[in-house]
Design a protein around this motif. Structure first.
Motif, PDB file in Angstrom:
ATOM      1  N   PRO A  87      -3.050 -10.721   2.102  1.00  0.00           N
ATOM      2  CA  PRO A  87      -2.905  -9.352   1.595  1.00  0.00           C
ATOM      3  C   PRO A  87      -1.432  -8.954   1.458  1.00  0.00           C
ATOM      4  N   VAL A  88      -1.185  -8.056   0.536  1.00  0.00           N
ATOM      5  CA  VAL A  88       0.169  -7.540   0.323  1.00  0.00           C
ATOM      6  C   VAL A  88       0.724  -7.025   1.653  1.00  0.00           C
ATOM      7  N   GLY A  89       1.939  -7.396   1.945  1.00  0.00           N
ATOM      8  CA  GLY A  89       2.613  -6.985   3.179  1.00  0.00           C
ATOM      9  C   GLY A  89       2.546  -8.016   4.286  1.00  0.00           C
ATOM     10  N   THR A  90       1.632  -8.958   4.192  1.00  0.00           N
ATOM     11  CA  THR A  90       1.461  -9.950   5.262  1.00  0.00           C
ATOM     12  C   THR A  90       2.660 -10.882   5.371  1.00  0.00           C
ATOM     13  N   VAL A  91       3.188 -11.320   4.235  1.00  0.00           N
ATOM     14  CA  VAL A  91       4.297 -12.281   4.264  1.00  0.00           C
ATOM     15  C   VAL A  91       5.519 -11.666   4.940  1.00  0.00           C
TER      16      VAL A  91
END
Length: 163
Positions: A87-91
């Motif tokens: 999900p967006v933000g995980t990295v």
């Protein structure tokens, strides 16, 4: 395994591939260091690690230093994993996580403990990955990993069982 742990493992694989490419295939020309992985080596890597082979192929022929290495890894990881695999933000959260720091510490200890072995012959990336996985499964390394999870700055494991 939670998303941060999973992302940390995937990012580590990219970092390992980048380090492997530099370790064996960095060449200096006119004072500039380049990555020059032979086509046959990339072809073999594509059979077992197609995504990582694409990453390494993108490094080929490019000048490389600490800053460009970090940038290449970060750009590839965000482009490949952000919003798709994770999900967006995980990295971004993963790069800042204790889990990622722990894995980086393990990788660093592993590299320093096996450098002579790596210098003895050019190993395919798949062998590097399997050696690292086997090393992490060693009971002494497991204890070291557990101590890293507890915080602090423990000494790396010692003894012949981990090298």
């Amino acid at each position: 395994m939670d998303p941060i742990e999973k992302a940390a493992e995937e990012i580590l694989r990219v970092l390992m591939a980048e380090h492997w490419a530099r370790f064996y295939y960095a060449v200096e020309q006119d004072g500039v260091v380049y990555v020059n992985v032979p086509d046959d080596v990339l072809a073999t890597m594509r059979e077992t690690h197609p995504l990582l082979a694409d990453f390494v192929a993108g490094l080929n022929g490019q000048p490389i230093d600490m800053e460009s290495s970090q940038r290449a890894v970060g750009e590839f990881v965000f482009r490949t994993f952000e919003g798709g695999t994770f999900p967006v933000g995980t990295v971004a959260k993963t790069f800042d996580s204790k889990e990622f720091a722990r894995l980086m510490r393990l990788f660093s200890v592993w590299l320093s403990g096996h450098e002579a072995e790596f210098d003895a012959e050019i190993m395919p990336f798949s062998l590097w990955e399997s050696l690292f996985t086997a090393w992490r499964a060693d009971p002494a390394v497991q204890r070291f990993q557990d101590s890293l999870k507890g915080g602090g700055n423990p000494a790396p494991p010692a003894g012949e069982t981990i090298h």
